[in-house]
Enzyme design. Sequence first.
Site, PDB file in Angstrom:
ATOM      1  N   GLY A 150       0.908  -1.302  -0.077  1.00  8.65           N
ATOM      2  CA  GLY A 150      -0.033  -0.073   0.063  1.00  8.65           C
ATOM      3  C   GLY A 150       0.757   1.422  -0.093  1.00  8.65           C
ATOM      4  N   ILE A 194      13.123  12.161   0.274  1.00  2.14           N
ATOM      5  CA  ILE A 194      11.559  11.491  -0.011  1.00  2.14           C
ATOM      6  C   ILE A 194      11.534  11.237  -1.450  1.00  2.14           C
ATOM      7  CG2 ILE A 194       9.203  12.264   0.071  1.00  2.14           C
ATOM      8  CD1 ILE A 194      10.696  11.884   2.911  1.00  2.14           C
ATOM      9  N   ASN A 197       8.698  10.193  -3.242  1.00  3.28           N
ATOM     10  CA  ASN A 197       7.654  10.844  -3.537  1.00  3.28           C
ATOM     11  C   ASN A 197       6.612  11.472  -2.541  1.00  3.28           C
ATOM     12  OD1 ASN A 197       5.054  10.879  -4.582  1.00  3.28           O
ATOM     13  ND2 ASN A 197       5.149   9.451  -5.935  1.00  3.28           N
ATOM     14  N   LYS A 244       3.904  12.703  -2.458  1.00  5.15           N
ATOM     15  CA  LYS A 244       2.440  12.502  -2.171  1.00  5.15           C
ATOM     16  C   LYS A 244       2.340  11.080  -1.461  1.00  5.15           C
ATOM     17  CE  LYS A 244      -1.039  13.296  -5.626  1.00  5.15           C
ATOM     18  NZ  LYS A 244      -1.589  13.477  -7.093  1.00  5.15           N
ATOM     19  N   GLN A 275       1.276   7.943   3.480  1.00  3.25           N
ATOM     20  CA  GLN A 275       1.987   6.903   4.552  1.00  3.25           C
ATOM     21  C   GLN A 275       1.860   7.576   5.705  1.00  3.25           C
ATOM     22  OE1 GLN A 275       4.757   3.820   4.881  1.00  3.25           O
ATOM     23  NE2 GLN A 275       5.745   4.717   3.074  1.00  3.25           N
ATOM     24  N   GLY A 322      13.334   5.930   5.284  1.00  2.00           N
ATOM     25  CA  GLY A 322      12.190   5.061   5.705  1.00  2.00           C
ATOM     26  C   GLY A 322      11.032   5.800   6.817  1.00  2.00           C
ATOM     27  N   GLY A 345       7.449   4.342   7.015  1.00  2.00           N
ATOM     28  CA  GLY A 345       6.377   3.465   7.428  1.00  2.00           C
ATOM     29  C   GLY A 345       5.889   3.400   8.870  1.00  2.00           C
ATOM     30  N   GLU A 346       6.923   3.058   9.822  1.00  2.00           N
ATOM     31  CA  GLU A 346       6.827   2.975  11.244  1.00  2.00           C
ATOM     32  C   GLU A 346       6.783   4.338  11.888  1.00  2.00           C
ATOM     33  OE1 GLU A 346       6.315  -0.107  11.642  1.00  2.00           O
ATOM     34  OE2 GLU A 346       7.525  -0.644   9.645  1.00  2.00           O
TER      35      GLU A 346
HETATM   36 MO1  MOS Z   1       5.446  -3.541   9.486  1.00  2.00          MO
HETATM   37  S1  MOS Z   1       4.827  -3.794  11.280  1.00  2.00           S
HETATM   38  O1  MOS Z   1       6.897  -3.926   9.584  1.00  2.00           O
HETATM   39  O2  MOS Z   1       4.335  -4.302   8.359  1.00  2.00           O
END
Ligand code: MOS
Length: 744
Positions: A476, A635, A637, A639, A644, A708, A710-711
Amino acid sequence: MNTPQKQIGAPMNRVDGRQKVTGAAKYSAEYQLPNMAYAVLVGSTIAKGRLSSIDTKAAERAPGVLAVITHQNGPKLPGHKPVGKDPSQPQTVGSALRVFTDDKIRFNDQPIAVVVADSWERARYAARLVKAQYAQEAHQTNLEANKPNAFLPTQAKKNPKSPVADYQRGQVDAYKTGALKLEAEYVIPTEVHHPIEMQSITAHWEAPDRLTLYDKTQGTMATRRDFAREWGLPEENVKVIATYVGGAFGNGLHSWPHESAAIVAAKVVNRPVKLMLTREQMFTMVGYRPHTWQKIGMSATPDGKITAITHEAIGQTSTYEEFTEATLGQTRMMYQAPNMTTRYRLAALDIGSPIWMRGPGEATGAFALESAMDEMAYLLNIDPLEFRLRNYTDKDPENGKPWSSKFLKECYQAGAERIGWNKRQLKPGSVREGDWLIGYGMGVGTFGAHRGTSKATAKLLPDGTVLLQSAVTDIGPGTGTAMTQIAADTLGVTPAKVRFEWGNSDFARAPTQGGSAIVNTVGPAVQEACLALKDKLRELAAAGNGAFAAARKEDVTFADGYLTLAGNATARVTYTDLVKQAGGQAVTVESKPSDKGREYSMYSFSVHFAQVRVHQLTGEVRVSKLVSCADAGTIINEKTAGNQMKGGAVGGIGMALTEAAVIDDRFGRYVTKDLAEYHVPVHADAPAVEVYFVNQPDPHVNALGTKGIGEIATIGVAPAIANAIFNATGKRIRELPITPDKLI
Ligand code: MOS
């Protein structure tokens, strides 16, 4: 000549956006294979004990039923290792729970049978006819009650340097002798990932020793390895396809019982078998963020210097796997604190195994640490942002190494301006509008800027498109889009001339998508594959055109069907000629982090600022403003990266205010069974999140400068909201979620 725009950093639309919104994107449950059969799981109704008998006769006689499989008639899994041999093994390898291998019940709703029929409806009907009798044993599903049995993880016993081993710098528990001290306990409940797409799998034995899986997983290679091992097959005999994944947040980081069951079922009926979990089953057998108890002791000098922190945690695990996470990692490195003690323990419950859930342990740990920072600032009567600045560190206090890069102060400043931090009052409960109390809070997040090893393949097609392939999944975040941009940028072509294909274990080896590491890891592989392709094409071109022989790689350009050379109008070779010469061969490279990186501590950083409104009479909390600022390196992208951050922030709202999976300990079974009872935030619960990126390249993680996202998008959000609630009301809530009953 056509000079393409710089693609890295451009806010490009998703390459798969059209497929997704038109329904053309195929998710794992949408593959229709000829002769397909459908499987439905039957779950145990007790939490612990043995199956004394299981009666499948009525189900077998039901219309359309092809097979009912239990531990009594299930095929032998040649590579299966019984549960309990070494529960400290990495979660996705070896000892994970497999279905139908014994009569033991380890958690409520553990699959005890799978019914396979010619339609899903018939399988579902027949599944209700399976009758089981149990020899029940006393179960334990309550973390609080099981805290006295908490133990040091085996991993920590084996390796004192493990991130879950006890850590010490300075004096042990030095906070206890501090002049100004704080001691507080924090609890987070079990939270469940609940992506919109349920876990599903279509298993197809194409030959007795060749298996294809259309599976919802975050790692095509990891899933391939696990099931190849389970069936004693060479890895190349198993193919895993996960092109589209409808959100996962970590629950695709493990191989689960339902996958095992679908593969068994397909073997038994010798037809492709599709199995999709129900929302209720999403609670019980595909992981969750573990219920965790924490305690922080902190001491500080009156001028706001932290002198000591002790942070302890007890996380829930299952009886058959030791799931650990880095709950205490952020505490060890975020602030200068000469005395530091961390202790991490596990408590095993009769519940299915947990698994990482977005911002995994760090998000849990940050709730405690960042709440405690706010509590201490309040005790000191210092602004919480100022308190953090007074304890800022320019090197990693955990190991003394310099940061590879750190722009957290810039994030603090940008966020404080955007939220209007200057309007915050030190004294809680001082700002109100009618019945609404208004407060401001902040929370900091960090996560390792991990980079692993990855391969990528690049190939020039006759139409001039460059095809890139990687086994990585895109759950995603827009991995496909970011990789397309990296490739276009490296090759000097427009993104339309790049096609990135992903989510297939037959493609170039890549790690599981997780741990905020994919752009860091696969990005450089794509970049290097493109450089290698350019080089190879230059060599091929050189054979027919001397100008290319002497040329520098950087001067070679792709455009309009030709390979050209900057500053040399006669150097032109057509793609078609090159492709003919290349004989259709692709370039595959492997990209690895350099050893030099070990000299640095590499982290992404974030800070989240929240403004909340709390209704004085009803305890209703509205997050009225949320600003998330990140130092995540380059970065790729703006957008998709912004998306995220927003998604992570909304996840943090859920963690703070609404999400909790509740077990009735009498039965050891969840009473939250669907999204009507387990509350994920909806649009009305989330303000428009404002995102700020420092967007400064990190010089050490990789050549792209990424770290990174995501987290860190989630880590620190929940405490920002909890702290804002304290600032609004003077009520310090140390147990999530902060539901209205806790505020009235
Ligand atoms: Mo993530 S918790 O590394 O999908």
